[in-house]
Design a protein around this motif. Structure first.
Motif, short mmCIF file in Angstrom:
data_model
loop_
_atom_site.label_atom_id
_atom_site.label_comp_id
_atom_site.label_asym_id
_atom_site.label_seq_id
_atom_site.Cartn_x
_atom_site.Cartn_y
_atom_site.Cartn_z
N ILE A 142 0.84 -1.19 0.00
CA ILE A 142 0.00 0.00 0.00
C ILE A 142 0.88 1.25 0.00
O ILE A 142 1.77 1.41 0.83
CB ILE A 142 -0.97 0.00 1.19
CG1 ILE A 142 -1.98 -1.15 1.02
CG2 ILE A 142 -1.70 1.34 1.32
CD1 ILE A 142 -2.93 -1.34 2.18
N ASP A 143 0.60 2.10 -0.97
CA ASP A 143 1.30 3.37 -1.19
C ASP A 143 2.77 3.21 -1.59
O ASP A 143 3.51 4.19 -1.63
CB ASP A 143 1.18 4.28 0.03
CG ASP A 143 -0.26 4.72 0.28
OD1 ASP A 143 -1.02 4.84 -0.71
OD2 ASP A 143 -0.62 4.93 1.45
N VAL A 144 3.19 1.97 -1.92
CA VAL A 144 4.55 1.74 -2.40
C VAL A 144 4.51 1.43 -3.90
O VAL A 144 5.13 2.11 -4.70
CB VAL A 144 5.26 0.61 -1.62
CG1 VAL A 144 6.61 0.29 -2.24
CG2 VAL A 144 5.41 0.98 -0.17
N GLN B 87 -4.67 5.25 -9.61
CA GLN B 87 -5.40 5.67 -8.42
C GLN B 87 -5.48 4.59 -7.34
O GLN B 87 -5.84 4.87 -6.21
CB GLN B 87 -6.83 6.15 -8.78
CG GLN B 87 -7.76 5.06 -9.25
CD GLN B 87 -7.73 4.78 -10.75
OE1 GLN B 87 -6.80 5.19 -11.44
NE2 GLN B 87 -8.73 4.09 -11.25
N ASP B 88 -5.13 3.35 -7.67
CA ASP B 88 -5.14 2.26 -6.69
C ASP B 88 -3.96 2.43 -5.73
O ASP B 88 -2.86 2.79 -6.16
CB ASP B 88 -5.04 0.90 -7.37
CG ASP B 88 -6.24 0.59 -8.24
OD1 ASP B 88 -7.36 1.04 -7.89
OD2 ASP B 88 -6.06 -0.07 -9.27
N ARG B 89 -4.17 2.13 -4.48
CA ARG B 89 -3.11 2.30 -3.49
C ARG B 89 -2.13 1.13 -3.46
O ARG B 89 -1.08 1.19 -2.83
CB ARG B 89 -3.73 2.49 -2.10
CG ARG B 89 -4.49 3.81 -2.01
CD ARG B 89 -4.98 4.08 -0.64
NE ARG B 89 -3.84 4.24 0.27
CZ ARG B 89 -3.91 4.02 1.59
NH1 ARG B 89 -5.03 3.66 2.15
NH2 ARG B 89 -2.84 4.18 2.34
N GLN B 90 -2.48 0.02 -4.12
CA GLN B 90 -1.60 -1.14 -4.17
C GLN B 90 -1.79 -1.85 -5.49
O GLN B 90 -2.68 -1.51 -6.27
CB GLN B 90 -1.91 -2.10 -3.02
CG GLN B 90 -3.22 -2.87 -3.21
CD GLN B 90 -3.38 -3.99 -2.21
OE1 GLN B 90 -3.76 -3.73 -1.09
NE2 GLN B 90 -3.10 -5.20 -2.63
N LEU B 91 -0.96 -2.85 -5.74
CA LEU B 91 -1.09 -3.72 -6.90
C LEU B 91 -1.87 -4.96 -6.48
O LEU B 91 -1.98 -5.26 -5.30
CB LEU B 91 0.28 -4.09 -7.45
CG LEU B 91 1.11 -2.91 -7.95
CD1 LEU B 91 2.53 -3.35 -8.26
CD2 LEU B 91 0.46 -2.28 -9.18
N PHE B 92 -2.38 -5.69 -7.47
CA PHE B 92 -3.22 -6.86 -7.20
C PHE B 92 -2.84 -8.01 -8.12
O PHE B 92 -2.48 -7.78 -9.28
CB PHE B 92 -4.70 -6.51 -7.45
CG PHE B 92 -5.16 -5.31 -6.67
CD1 PHE B 92 -5.69 -5.46 -5.40
CD2 PHE B 92 -5.06 -4.04 -7.20
CE1 PHE B 92 -6.13 -4.36 -4.68
CE2 PHE B 92 -5.49 -2.92 -6.50
CZ PHE B 92 -6.02 -3.09 -5.23
N ILE B 93 -2.96 -9.23 -7.62
CA ILE B 93 -2.68 -10.43 -8.41
C ILE B 93 -4.00 -11.11 -8.74
O ILE B 93 -4.79 -11.42 -7.85
CB ILE B 93 -1.76 -11.41 -7.66
CG1 ILE B 93 -0.39 -10.77 -7.45
CG2 ILE B 93 -1.64 -12.73 -8.42
CD1 ILE B 93 0.58 -11.61 -6.64
N ASP B 94 -4.22 -11.36 -10.02
CA ASP B 94 -5.43 -12.05 -10.47
C ASP B 94 -5.28 -13.54 -10.15
O ASP B 94 -4.42 -14.22 -10.75
CB ASP B 94 -5.63 -11.84 -11.96
CG ASP B 94 -6.91 -12.45 -12.49
OD1 ASP B 94 -7.51 -13.30 -11.81
OD2 ASP B 94 -7.29 -12.07 -13.61
N PRO B 95 -6.07 -14.08 -9.24
CA PRO B 95 -5.92 -15.49 -8.87
C PRO B 95 -6.26 -16.46 -10.00
O PRO B 95 -5.80 -17.60 -9.99
CB PRO B 95 -6.88 -15.66 -7.69
CG PRO B 95 -7.89 -14.58 -7.85
CD PRO B 95 -7.15 -13.43 -8.49
#
Length: 87
Positions: free
Chosen positions: A10-12, A31-39
């Motif tokens: 978050i925020d990195v 605009q997202d505060r973090q990255l996400f992994i698609d499961p």
């Protein structure tokens, strides 16, 4: 099995994980505060976890208890945002 991005991201949002992912399953908008992994697309190769400078990425079954809810957060990013699995 999948990997999950957790609170330290978050925020990195360093992005090293995005660069090494062989299936392009790591996403996040500006605009997202973090990255996400698609499961659904993650192939459990662990390259992302090895390059993360803040140790934010864990195997889903090895998530620290305080960050277990990030598995849902990562999965919901791809369903609620209307993503169809295509980059």
């Amino acid at each position: 099995m999948t990997y999950v991005i957790t609170q330290p991201c978050i925020d990195v949002k360093d992005g090293a994980c995005v660069d090494v992912c062989p299936v392009d399953c790591i996403e996040g908008e500006n605009q997202d505060r973090q990255l996400f992994i698609d499961p659904e697309r993650c192939v459990d190769c662990d390259l992302c976890a090895t390059v993360c400078p803040v140790d934010a990425i864990f195997r889903e079954e090895e998530l620290p208890p305080e960050w277990e809810h990030f598995a849902t957060i990562n999965a919901e990013y791809f369903t609620e945002s209307g993503k169809d699995g295509a980059s």
